[in-house]
Design a protein around this motif. Sequence first.
Motif, PDB file in Angstrom:
ATOM      1  N   UNK A   1       0.859  -1.180   0.000  1.00 57.79           N
ATOM      2  CA  UNK A   1       0.000   0.000   0.000  1.00 57.79           C
ATOM      3  C   UNK A   1       0.898   1.233   0.000  1.00 57.79           C
ATOM      4  N   UNK A   2       0.283   2.382  -0.212  1.00 58.75           N
ATOM      5  CA  UNK A   2       1.045   3.626  -0.128  1.00 58.75           C
ATOM      6  C   UNK A   2       1.572   3.800   1.293  1.00 58.75           C
ATOM      7  N   UNK A   3       2.729   4.434   1.436  1.00 60.96           N
ATOM      8  CA  UNK A   3       3.244   4.684   2.787  1.00 60.96           C
ATOM      9  C   UNK A   3       2.294   5.594   3.572  1.00 60.96           C
ATOM     10  N   UNK A   4       2.315   5.428   4.884  1.00 64.56           N
ATOM     11  CA  UNK A   4       1.397   6.180   5.755  1.00 64.56           C
ATOM     12  C   UNK A   4       1.502   7.685   5.537  1.00 64.56           C
ATOM     13  N   UNK A   5       2.715   8.163   5.231  1.00 70.28           N
ATOM     14  CA  UNK A   5       2.894   9.609   5.019  1.00 70.28           C
ATOM     15  C   UNK A   5       2.043  10.125   3.863  1.00 70.28           C
ATOM     16  N   UNK A   6       1.736   9.252   2.894  1.00 66.64           N
ATOM     17  CA  UNK A   6       0.917   9.680   1.752  1.00 66.64           C
ATOM     18  C   UNK A   6      -0.568   9.448   1.973  1.00 66.64           C
ATOM     19  N   UNK A   7      -0.928   8.655   2.963  1.00 65.81           N
ATOM     20  CA  UNK A   7      -2.350   8.409   3.217  1.00 65.81           C
ATOM     21  C   UNK A   7      -2.898   9.293   4.335  1.00 65.81           C
ATOM     22  N   UNK A   8      -2.004   9.954   5.042  1.00 62.61           N
ATOM     23  CA  UNK A   8      -2.422  10.806   6.159  1.00 62.61           C
ATOM     24  C   UNK A   8      -3.302  11.956   5.662  1.00 62.61           C
ATOM     25  N   UNK A   9      -2.943  12.500   4.524  1.00 58.40           N
ATOM     26  CA  UNK A   9      -3.730  13.568   3.914  1.00 58.40           C
ATOM     27  C   UNK A   9      -3.705  13.379   2.397  1.00 58.40           C
ATOM     28  N   UNK A  10      -4.729  13.904   1.744  1.00 59.43           N
ATOM     29  CA  UNK A  10      -4.781  13.827   0.279  1.00 59.43           C
ATOM     30  C   UNK A  10      -4.345  15.140  -0.362  1.00 59.43           C
ATOM     31  N   UNK A  11      -3.840  16.043   0.439  1.00 57.04           N
ATOM     32  CA  UNK A  11      -3.454  17.356  -0.059  1.00 57.04           C
ATOM     33  C   UNK A  11      -2.438  17.260  -1.198  1.00 57.04           C
ATOM     34  N   UNK A  12      -1.504  16.338  -1.100  1.00 51.86           N
ATOM     35  CA  UNK A  12      -0.465  16.186  -2.119  1.00 51.86           C
ATOM     36  C   UNK A  12      -1.039  15.756  -3.472  1.00 51.86           C
ATOM     37  N   UNK A  13      -2.239  15.158  -3.458  1.00 50.07           N
ATOM     38  CA  UNK A  13      -2.827  14.663  -4.705  1.00 50.07           C
ATOM     39  C   UNK A  13      -3.361  15.784  -5.605  1.00 50.07           C
TER      40      UNK A  13
END
Length: 196
Positions: free
Chosen positions: A95-107
């Motif tokens: 799965x995606x690393x937790x740092x990328x699932x914490x928020x969707x802002x980067x998407x």
Amino acid sequence: MNMPEPRAFWIDEHFDREHDVDGRGRYEAEVLRRIDEFTPSWDDIAPVSFAATAWRIAAELEPGYVRWHRRILSASCTRSPWDGGMVCAVTVISRWPAELTWTKQWQRDRGWQDWPQMFGQYTTPSEQDVTRRPHLRAQLQVEAPVPLGELPPAPSGPQDQVASAARRAVTVLTRELNDLLAPMIGQLEAGVPADS
């Protein structure tokens, strides 16, 4: 209630026997057909080169004599150039690393996609899919030593019982890799953080 661990690796003896060649299992027939590939390992004091060749042939059969979990993309066993021991390299879908699932802002509302799945199997996005949305497919690269203790000795030449020794080597490697990776696969399949 704890769920049983999934198998990471197993040998498909049933398919091998069902599709035998000249009264031999498919794997045994392939070992004998490719006997020259074992030549560098004859009479080797260490079982590593022989076992690595046996593993490669088992993995290259289509479908493989050794099967692995749907999260495993590749698995190799080779001789370490450092000390001559056995090492494995296994690529695992994650799965995606937790740092990328914490928020969707980067998407930034671009519709990022994870690994596509078809009938429960992970697949590569099609060329068309990649033109429509960005994809981020996370992988883990496992590199680890593999114990040698139960590997059979390398045969002294093609006149020995090469096929049975190769089968034994693959059985041992399959068990060792399953012991190493089944807990990780189970945790990835559970999809929840481990208890502290």
